[in-house]
Write a protein that holds these residues in place. Sequence first.
Motif, mmCIF file in Angstrom:
data_model
loop_
_atom_site.group_PDB
_atom_site.id
_atom_site.type_symbol
_atom_site.label_atom_id
_atom_site.label_comp_id
_atom_site.label_asym_id
_atom_site.label_seq_id
_atom_site.Cartn_x
_atom_site.Cartn_y
_atom_site.Cartn_z
ATOM 1 N N SER A 25 -25.215 -14.555 21.315
ATOM 2 C CA SER A 25 -24.015 -13.753 21.105
ATOM 3 C C SER A 25 -22.851 -14.394 21.837
ATOM 4 C CB SER A 25 -24.213 -12.318 21.608
ATOM 5 O OG SER A 25 -22.959 -11.681 21.722
ATOM 6 N N GLY A 26 -22.981 -14.505 23.177
ATOM 7 C CA GLY A 26 -21.824 -14.890 23.989
ATOM 8 C C GLY A 26 -21.009 -13.629 24.173
ATOM 9 N N THR A 27 -20.551 -13.392 25.387
ATOM 10 C CA THR A 27 -19.746 -12.184 25.592
ATOM 11 C C THR A 27 -18.419 -12.464 26.286
ATOM 12 O OG1 THR A 27 -20.924 -11.773 27.653
ATOM 13 C CG2 THR A 27 -21.672 -10.551 25.721
ATOM 14 N N SER A 28 -18.292 -13.620 26.942
ATOM 15 C CA SER A 28 -17.076 -13.812 27.743
ATOM 16 C C SER A 28 -15.823 -13.773 26.872
ATOM 17 C CB SER A 28 -17.158 -15.095 28.566
ATOM 18 O OG SER A 28 -17.418 -16.199 27.733
ATOM 19 N N GLY A 29 -15.925 -14.282 25.646
ATOM 20 C CA GLY A 29 -14.763 -14.259 24.757
ATOM 21 C C GLY A 29 -14.297 -12.848 24.418
ATOM 22 N N MET A 30 -15.220 -11.892 24.469
ATOM 23 C CA MET A 30 -14.841 -10.498 24.177
ATOM 24 C C MET A 30 -13.979 -9.920 25.309
ATOM 25 S SD MET A 30 -18.583 -9.070 23.097
ATOM 26 C CE MET A 30 -19.653 -9.947 21.947
ATOM 27 N N LYS A 31 -14.164 -10.505 26.512
ATOM 28 C CA LYS A 31 -13.483 -9.941 27.679
ATOM 29 C C LYS A 31 -11.993 -10.249 27.687
ATOM 30 C CE LYS A 31 -17.764 -10.644 30.294
ATOM 31 N NZ LYS A 31 -18.451 -11.625 31.160
ATOM 32 N N VAL A 32 -11.574 -11.284 26.947
ATOM 33 C CA VAL A 32 -10.144 -11.623 26.963
ATOM 34 C C VAL A 32 -9.337 -10.724 26.023
ATOM 35 C CG1 VAL A 32 -10.653 -14.056 27.466
ATOM 36 C CG2 VAL A 32 -10.125 -13.385 25.109
ATOM 37 N N ILE A 33 -10.000 -10.108 25.052
ATOM 38 C CA ILE A 33 -9.286 -9.463 23.944
ATOM 39 C C ILE A 33 -8.258 -8.441 24.431
ATOM 40 C CG2 ILE A 33 -9.544 -8.050 21.860
ATOM 41 C CD1 ILE A 33 -12.395 -9.313 21.595
ATOM 42 N N ALA A 34 -8.717 -7.445 25.193
ATOM 43 C CA ALA A 34 -7.799 -6.364 25.582
ATOM 44 C C ALA A 34 -6.677 -6.861 26.487
ATOM 45 C CB ALA A 34 -8.573 -5.247 26.273
ATOM 46 N N ASN A 35 -6.916 -7.979 27.181
ATOM 47 C CA ASN A 35 -5.875 -8.551 28.036
ATOM 48 C C ASN A 35 -4.868 -9.394 27.259
ATOM 49 O OD1 ASN A 35 -6.660 -7.673 30.733
ATOM 50 N ND2 ASN A 35 -8.500 -8.901 30.408
ATOM 51 N N GLY A 36 -5.082 -9.517 25.949
ATOM 52 C CA GLY A 36 -4.145 -10.295 25.140
ATOM 53 C C GLY A 36 -4.473 -11.774 25.061
ATOM 54 N N GLY A 37 -5.701 -12.153 25.437
ATOM 55 C CA GLY A 37 -6.134 -13.538 25.242
ATOM 56 C C GLY A 37 -6.655 -13.702 23.819
ATOM 57 N N LEU A 38 -6.680 -14.937 23.337
ATOM 58 C CA LEU A 38 -7.163 -15.208 21.976
ATOM 59 C C LEU A 38 -8.341 -16.173 22.039
ATOM 60 C CD1 LEU A 38 -3.680 -15.626 20.263
ATOM 61 C CD2 LEU A 38 -5.271 -13.710 19.940
ATOM 62 N N ASN A 39 -9.186 -16.113 21.023
ATOM 63 C CA ASN A 39 -10.389 -16.942 21.009
ATOM 64 C C ASN A 39 -10.266 -18.157 20.105
ATOM 65 O OD1 ASN A 39 -12.972 -15.759 22.476
ATOM 66 N ND2 ASN A 39 -11.710 -14.025 21.792
ATOM 67 N N LEU A 40 -10.809 -19.261 20.607
ATOM 68 C CA LEU A 40 -10.970 -20.488 19.829
ATOM 69 C C LEU A 40 -12.435 -20.869 19.988
ATOM 70 C CD1 LEU A 40 -10.275 -23.209 18.450
ATOM 71 C CD2 LEU A 40 -9.491 -24.035 20.676
ATOM 72 N N SER A 41 -13.198 -20.776 18.898
ATOM 73 C CA SER A 41 -14.636 -20.930 19.078
ATOM 74 C C SER A 41 -15.324 -21.454 17.827
ATOM 75 C CB SER A 41 -15.232 -19.567 19.460
ATOM 76 O OG SER A 41 -16.640 -19.614 19.456
ATOM 77 N N ILE A 42 -16.450 -22.078 18.071
ATOM 78 C CA ILE A 42 -17.410 -22.377 17.006
ATOM 79 C C ILE A 42 -17.822 -21.040 16.379
ATOM 80 C CG2 ILE A 42 -19.826 -23.103 16.661
ATOM 81 C CD1 ILE A 42 -18.359 -25.588 17.197
ATOM 82 N N LEU A 43 -18.114 -21.037 15.087
ATOM 83 C CA LEU A 43 -18.548 -19.784 14.458
ATOM 84 C C LEU A 43 -20.014 -19.520 14.793
ATOM 85 C CD1 LEU A 43 -16.818 -19.937 10.954
ATOM 86 C CD2 LEU A 43 -16.087 -18.766 13.035
ATOM 87 N N ASP A 44 -20.244 -19.191 16.057
ATOM 88 C CA ASP A 44 -21.602 -18.910 16.502
ATOM 89 C C ASP A 44 -21.598 -17.553 17.194
ATOM 90 O OD1 ASP A 44 -24.245 -19.247 16.941
ATOM 91 O OD2 ASP A 44 -24.057 -20.789 18.492
ATOM 92 N N GLY A 45 -22.790 -16.933 17.292
ATOM 93 C CA GLY A 45 -22.909 -15.661 18.001
ATOM 94 C C GLY A 45 -21.916 -14.637 17.468
ATOM 95 N N TRP A 46 -21.276 -13.937 18.378
ATOM 96 C CA TRP A 46 -20.371 -12.840 17.991
ATOM 97 C C TRP A 46 -19.189 -13.334 17.168
ATOM 98 C CZ3 TRP A 46 -15.236 -11.492 19.632
ATOM 99 C CH2 TRP A 46 -14.628 -12.442 20.448
ATOM 100 N N TRP A 47 -18.705 -14.566 17.448
ATOM 101 C CA TRP A 47 -17.478 -15.031 16.788
ATOM 102 C C TRP A 47 -17.703 -15.272 15.296
ATOM 103 C CZ3 TRP A 47 -12.818 -14.094 17.700
ATOM 104 C CH2 TRP A 47 -11.772 -14.881 17.221
ATOM 105 N N ASP A 48 -18.940 -15.552 14.912
ATOM 106 C CA ASP A 48 -19.270 -15.726 13.501
ATOM 107 C C ASP A 48 -18.945 -14.458 12.713
ATOM 108 O OD1 ASP A 48 -20.524 -17.346 11.371
ATOM 109 O OD2 ASP A 48 -22.013 -15.723 11.373
ATOM 110 N N GLU A 49 -19.109 -13.291 13.321
ATOM 111 C CA GLU A 49 -18.771 -12.059 12.596
ATOM 112 C C GLU A 49 -17.390 -11.519 12.955
ATOM 113 O OE1 GLU A 49 -22.213 -10.369 14.807
ATOM 114 O OE2 GLU A 49 -21.234 -8.445 14.438
#
Length: 695
Positions: free
Chosen positions: A583-607
């Motif tokens: 899954s990976g979870t650290s990328g989820m932690k930036v969302i509410a703070n206004g951070g954006l994700n750049l990621s391979i389509l793996d784990g949570w980011w795939d969906e």
Amino acid sequence: MNNLILMLKEVASNIHWSWNKDAVELFNEINPDFWNWSGHNPVKLFNEINQNYLEFIIEKKNLGSRVLSLYAEYKNYLKKDTYFDKKYFKTESPIIAYFSAEYGLTECLKTYSGGLGVLSGDHMKSSSDLGLPLIGIGLAYQYGYFTQVINREGWQTENYELNEFNHLPISLLRDENYIPVKVSVNLPGRTVWLQVWTVKVGRVNLYLMDTFIAENSVDDRRITDILYGGDEEKRMMQEIILGIGGIRLIEKLGLDIKAFHLNEGHSAFLCFERIKNYMKKFNVPYSEAKKKCYYSNIFTTHTPVPAGIDIFTKDLFVKYFRSYAEKELGMSVDELFYEGDLNKGDNNNHKFNMAYLAINNSNFINGVSKLHGEVSRKMWELPKSRTQIDHITNGVHTASYVSSYTSNLLRKYFTDNWLYEEDIWKRFPEITDDEIWTLRLLNKFKLVNFCRERIKEKWIFLGADKVKLNEADSILNPETLTIGFARRFATYKRGTLIFRDIDRLKKIVKNNSMPVQFIFSGKAHPKDEGGKNLISEIISYTRDNDLKNKVVFLDNYDINVARHLVEGCDIWLNNPRRPQEASGTSGMKVIANGGLNLSILDGWWDEAYNPENGWKIESVMDDSVSQENKDKLEAMSLYDTLENEIIPLYYLRNSKGVPEEWIKKIKSSVKNLAGFFSTQRMVKDYCDKFYMKVK
Ligand SMILES: *Cc1c(COP(=O)(O)O)cnc(C)c1O
């Protein structure tokens, strides 16, 4: 003693404070130096601080009314109606038990190593917020996981620091006569005793067991000293304590648990102990007891690669389970071995596999993202006649990762109780662009200051001179596009992918009109030379004249470092080898703070990914391409996306200097992702799909 001080001590004893910004701000305000010295541990703070001084400070800084309202808020939290009460029923006694080898709750409680632990901790916190009748069970490691120090040569060194249980928000479990509660397990030729600690996580009790007591031999006292430390035999003993000891603790407490959740396979020996109890209670044979217990076990798997699974040799299994099989279960140890034998006795390559034991004994099984569910179904083809592997995507306990600036903005626009309001995320775009931009700058200033302080401390530690120390103020720049990468340094996560074409990276970093800076952090497992090499490579880049102070590494990635990073980074980078990130979870932690994700389509980011929310790195799906070439092609996609999309967008400003298009992305990201990728949603899913479906 002063009433206000008693109130503070009571609030400190329940780590509910760790997700209450008002509490943490108050502890800090009492004395920021003491707060840091305590390791962000209010129990230690209030134990060690001079009581007269504390009274004086409360008076002088006029904190009395804040203490009172904090206390009232805390008391109200414990008794108010909850999601669970309303949706299901009210109950005082726990009916769900959650087992995990590690729990990451707050930085002062070092009983975690990484993502799995932080997920377990977030599961506890959201269970409390939602009012689930749940307990957690785990181990109280004397030393926990190591503290990382990168030495002068750029190599990771490990320090083990004692958890001072008497100075932590944790208390020894005692019975009504004030006698410590103890349970025991049998290891070859001896009985080993366990004492039990309670961690109050809001409404939820987390019980942590350890062997460090006088009843045990000196060697046995050390069974629970280190998380994931020692050899295979030590791991076997720890897992017996977690699984079998955990069930004995539940019996001892007289709890009527209906659902048993195995978070990863480490606790799977609990299946044997449950079967044993059922056989004794109802006087039925093994097979019948097994069938019964099966319906109330839930197994969550976290690894998509067979090599990541916990296995034991047959010799070791026989050593630890012969007597248990023969005396307790009335069967031969060979028969019992088949419960965890991947080859079902077909060949001589005998290994006891903890995941297989859990699968064999759990009606409910899930992966931790949609993609991971698919990968797990392929990895373990289960008979068609049984329940198939499902998925529940991981989340994060949002309140634990937002900055106080973020929290204040959410309060201002929505409600003090924003954590409980799923709908507010949909309304996030109502916030003005200017305010979102100010939020981003405040969060980033805080992060940059944190990095400067940390790195300066580190330089002092390494014996830097005055000239060098003056340089600390030019570390990073709060106006610059900031990319964060922090996670365990396991090779599949490819911590050094961004350095693959070093000249191209230097051009990106050194571009004066559109500069970029990077912050790295993360630990490698003490025995993982490959992971340590990656860290050492990054350290050498941080010392390169073209990159220094623009590419930095923070020692000792923990919950505190993680929180600062996810508050402040503009972009959170994740580039694992697909599909190895469950899954990976650290990328989820930036969302509410206004951070954006750049990621391979793996784990949570795939969906989660869509072009409005963030960016993807193309991954090469063709399995005939060598790993080396995949890395190369994926690195190219990473550079392309940075150069052509991300950097220009960040520096595209309106007349007021605000990047409107960038903020549009932030709004979509929060609106579409913040609610779903939270443990509030995740725990509700576990409840609806599994816990409340148990027969
Ligand atoms: C969130 C978190 C992790 C997990 O990060 P991944 O993205 O899953 O690798 C690990 N360690 C700490 C301290 C965290 O806070």
